[in-house]
Design a protein around this motif. Structure first.
Motif, PDB file in Angstrom:
ATOM      1  N   ILE A 148      17.406  83.237  82.318  1.00  0.00           N
ATOM      2  CA  ILE A 148      17.722  84.607  81.940  1.00  0.00           C
ATOM      3  C   ILE A 148      18.401  84.668  80.578  1.00  0.00           C
ATOM      4  N   LYS A 149      19.232  83.700  80.253  1.00  0.00           N
ATOM      5  CA  LYS A 149      19.978  83.753  78.999  1.00  0.00           C
ATOM      6  C   LYS A 149      19.064  83.715  77.777  1.00  0.00           C
ATOM      7  N   ILE A 150      17.905  83.066  77.876  1.00  0.00           N
ATOM      8  CA  ILE A 150      17.007  83.050  76.723  1.00  0.00           C
ATOM      9  C   ILE A 150      16.459  84.449  76.450  1.00  0.00           C
ATOM     10  N   LEU A 151      16.328  85.248  77.500  1.00  0.00           N
ATOM     11  CA  LEU A 151      15.922  86.637  77.327  1.00  0.00           C
ATOM     12  C   LEU A 151      17.068  87.466  76.777  1.00  0.00           C
ATOM     13  N   LEU A 152      18.258  87.296  77.354  1.00  0.00           N
ATOM     14  CA  LEU A 152      19.419  88.065  76.897  1.00  0.00           C
ATOM     15  C   LEU A 152      19.768  87.766  75.458  1.00  0.00           C
ATOM     16  N   ALA A 153      19.400  86.591  74.967  1.00  0.00           N
ATOM     17  CA  ALA A 153      19.695  86.236  73.579  1.00  0.00           C
ATOM     18  C   ALA A 153      18.945  87.117  72.591  1.00  0.00           C
ATOM     19  N   LEU A 154      17.969  87.889  73.068  1.00  0.00           N
ATOM     20  CA  LEU A 154      17.317  88.867  72.204  1.00  0.00           C
ATOM     21  C   LEU A 154      18.202  90.090  71.970  1.00  0.00           C
ATOM     22  N   ALA A 155      19.093  90.399  72.908  1.00  0.00           N
ATOM     23  CA  ALA A 155      19.914  91.602  72.833  1.00  0.00           C
ATOM     24  C   ALA A 155      20.983  91.450  71.757  1.00  0.00           C
ATOM     25  N   ALA A 156      21.214  92.536  71.034  1.00  0.00           N
ATOM     26  CA  ALA A 156      22.129  92.493  69.897  1.00  0.00           C
ATOM     27  C   ALA A 156      23.484  91.857  70.217  1.00  0.00           C
ATOM     28  N   PRO A 157      24.133  92.159  71.358  1.00  0.00           N
ATOM     29  CA  PRO A 157      25.453  91.574  71.591  1.00  0.00           C
ATOM     30  C   PRO A 157      25.436  90.067  71.830  1.00  0.00           C
ATOM     31  N   PHE A 158      24.264  89.501  72.159  1.00  0.00           N
ATOM     32  CA  PHE A 158      24.204  88.091  72.539  1.00  0.00           C
ATOM     33  C   PHE A 158      23.332  87.254  71.610  1.00  0.00           C
ATOM     34  N   GLN A 159      22.962  87.796  70.473  1.00  0.00           N
ATOM     35  CA  GLN A 159      22.075  87.054  69.575  1.00  0.00           C
ATOM     36  C   GLN A 159      22.744  85.821  68.979  1.00  0.00           C
ATOM     37  N   HIS A 160      24.074  85.761  69.053  1.00  0.00           N
ATOM     38  CA  HIS A 160      24.775  84.576  68.555  1.00  0.00           C
ATOM     39  C   HIS A 160      24.621  83.384  69.491  1.00  0.00           C
ATOM     40  N   TRP A 161      24.152  83.595  70.717  1.00  0.00           N
ATOM     41  CA  TRP A 161      23.964  82.483  71.651  1.00  0.00           C
ATOM     42  C   TRP A 161      22.949  81.477  71.120  1.00  0.00           C
ATOM     43  N   ALA A 162      21.871  81.981  70.559  1.00  0.00           N
ATOM     44  CA  ALA A 162      20.784  81.125  70.069  1.00  0.00           C
ATOM     45  C   ALA A 162      19.892  81.972  69.165  1.00  0.00           C
ATOM     46  N   PRO A 163      19.237  81.348  68.188  1.00  0.00           N
ATOM     47  CA  PRO A 163      18.425  82.108  67.224  1.00  0.00           C
ATOM     48  C   PRO A 163      17.055  82.494  67.770  1.00  0.00           C
ATOM     49  N   VAL A 164      17.022  83.132  68.934  1.00  0.00           N
ATOM     50  CA  VAL A 164      15.741  83.498  69.536  1.00  0.00           C
ATOM     51  C   VAL A 164      15.048  84.575  68.723  1.00  0.00           C
ATOM     52  N   ILE A 165      15.763  85.667  68.399  1.00  0.00           N
ATOM     53  CA  ILE A 165      15.130  86.743  67.629  1.00  0.00           C
ATOM     54  C   ILE A 165      14.778  86.261  66.227  1.00  0.00           C
ATOM     55  N   GLU A 166      15.589  85.376  65.667  1.00  0.00           N
ATOM     56  CA  GLU A 166      15.257  84.832  64.350  1.00  0.00           C
ATOM     57  C   GLU A 166      13.971  84.015  64.395  1.00  0.00           C
ATOM     58  N   GLN A 167      13.828  83.220  65.440  1.00  0.00           N
ATOM     59  CA  GLN A 167      12.632  82.393  65.565  1.00  0.00           C
ATOM     60  C   GLN A 167      11.389  83.259  65.775  1.00  0.00           C
ATOM     61  N   VAL A 168      11.526  84.306  66.571  1.00  0.00           N
ATOM     62  CA  VAL A 168      10.410  85.227  66.775  1.00  0.00           C
ATOM     63  C   VAL A 168      10.037  85.898  65.457  1.00  0.00           C
ATOM     64  N   THR A 169      11.053  86.355  64.719  1.00  0.00           N
ATOM     65  CA  THR A 169      10.798  87.027  63.446  1.00  0.00           C
ATOM     66  C   THR A 169      10.125  86.096  62.451  1.00  0.00           C
ATOM     67  N   CYS A 170      10.587  84.866  62.396  1.00  0.00           N
ATOM     68  CA  CYS A 170      10.002  83.899  61.463  1.00  0.00           C
ATOM     69  C   CYS A 170       8.555  83.586  61.825  1.00  0.00           C
ATOM     70  N   PHE A 171       8.276  83.476  63.118  1.00  0.00           N
ATOM     71  CA  PHE A 171       6.914  83.200  63.558  1.00  0.00           C
ATOM     72  C   PHE A 171       5.994  84.357  63.199  1.00  0.00           C
ATOM     73  N   VAL A 172       6.427  85.572  63.493  1.00  0.00           N
ATOM     74  CA  VAL A 172       5.617  86.747  63.167  1.00  0.00           C
ATOM     75  C   VAL A 172       5.412  86.837  61.656  1.00  0.00           C
ATOM     76  N   SER A 173       6.466  86.605  60.910  1.00  0.00           N
ATOM     77  CA  SER A 173       6.374  86.679  59.455  1.00  0.00           C
ATOM     78  C   SER A 173       5.386  85.653  58.912  1.00  0.00           C
ATOM     79  N   ALA A 174       5.411  84.431  59.472  1.00  0.00           N
ATOM     80  CA  ALA A 174       4.506  83.378  59.001  1.00  0.00           C
ATOM     81  C   ALA A 174       3.052  83.733  59.277  1.00  0.00           C
ATOM     82  N   GLN A 175       2.799  84.328  60.435  1.00  0.00           N
ATOM     83  CA  GLN A 175       1.415  84.696  60.771  1.00  0.00           C
ATOM     84  C   GLN A 175       0.970  85.946  60.012  1.00  0.00           C
ATOM     85  N   ALA A 176       1.916  86.829  59.691  1.00  0.00           N
ATOM     86  CA  ALA A 176       1.577  88.073  58.999  1.00  0.00           C
ATOM     87  C   ALA A 176       1.315  87.848  57.525  1.00  0.00           C
TER      88      ALA A 176
END
Length: 300
Positions: free
Chosen positions: A255-283
């Motif tokens: 569950i925590k890997i999902l919650l790490a997407l939420a703004a208050p918990f993004q400091h737990w792990a760079p999940v949203i950053e990794q998603v953004t970088c992946f999308v950016s690379a493909q785009a």
């Protein structure tokens, strides 16, 4: 009640299952995006979706269709506003559909709904000024399975007169990609255990034509084994020369890997950053996310 105590209480509640996610939205900004809610992609009650548009919507912004988890038994799109906000804050258009669940339906009807939602998105994205932007599917847990099957097994999109070629990439968070024989008693009836079709497993559909993938999992996940699922699918795709980025993130569970997407918990792990970088690379050069972060991520 102090904020820290409130957060701990929420986290404890959330750990009991994905259906308890609604309170997390209290802590997520309600500004910075426009929401289109309750749009119909089919005639049935569960065939509805919400769209989250960045406040500063750029032409041909990436579109990400996110499928939530819940063992194909639970889930409501409204509980995932925090996902829509996270993606929209990074310049992506987020589409979050509901889909029919057990006991109303069993495999593969939720895949047909998932494909139908994607086809609707492809047909209507021009209304959001993104007729030609890159298209992604993404999911967590059971939703990652749905995303994987749309990306890897062409049967489901073919029923909508589409193919996985319309998908520029797919993102799986803590996904089950190889779970036969089924041990989880909640999942067994969903897939007609013990007569579960072998071709219901994403792993068997890995091929050279599979779209690029980002596969993330938590090292502490005791529900969906990251070694059997994330690591094994990574190897299968790489053997077919498919581009795969993968990370098993320390100190994160199912569950925590999902919650790490939420703004208050993004400091737990760079999940949203990794998603953004992946999308950016493909785009490619057509997409410049408003927040630029390092694209490396610790893994083990």
């Amino acid at each position: 009640m102090p904020l820290l105590r409130t957060l701990l209480l929420l986290i404890t509640t959330l750990m009991s299952g994905c259906s308890a996610l609604a309170p997390i939205n209290w802590l997520v900004p309600s500004s910075g995006y426009d929401a289109l809610k309750g749009l119909s992609y089919g005639e049935l009650p569960r065939q509805r979706l919400d769209v989250y548009l960045p406040a500063e919507l750029k032409p041909d912004a990436p579109v990400v269709v996110f499928y939530y988890g819940g063992s194909w038994r639970n889930g409501e799109r409204a509980d995932y506003r925090f996902v829509g906000q996270a993606l929209a804050s990074r310049g992506m258009i987020a589409v979050i559909p509901d889909y029919r669940l057990y006991p109303e339906v069993r495999y593969p009807e939720f895949l047909r709904d998932s494909a139908k939602a994607l086809a609707w998105t492809q047909a209507h994205r021009g209304e959001w000024h993104s007729p030609n932007g890159p298209l992604f599917v993404m999911g967590h847990s059971a939703g990652a399975y749905n995303a994987a099957m749309l990306a890897l097994d062409d049967r489901w999109l073919a029923q909508q007169s589409l193919s996985p070629e319309v998908i520029n990439g797919w993102i799986g968070l803590a996904g089950p990609y190889d779970f036969l024989p089924i041990i989880n008693p909640d999942v067994q009836p969903v897939f007609y255990h013990p007569q579960t079709p072998v071709d219901s497993q994403p792993l068997v559909h890995a091929s050279a034509k599979s779209p690029p993938a980002l596969l993330l999992a938590g090292a502490d996940d005791d529900l969906v084994d990251p070694q059997r699922n994330t690591e094994q699918l990574t190897r299968a795709l790489q053997a077919q020369d498919v581009s795969v980025q993968r990370a098993v993130l320390a100190d994160l569970g199912h569950i925590k890997i999902l919650l790490a997407l939420a703004a208050p918990f993004q400091h737990w792990a760079p999940v949203i950053e990794q998603v953004t970088c992946f999308v950016s690379a493909q785009a490619g050069e057509g997409f410049s996310p408003p927040s630029s972060s390092a694209c490396s991520v610790s893994s083990r």
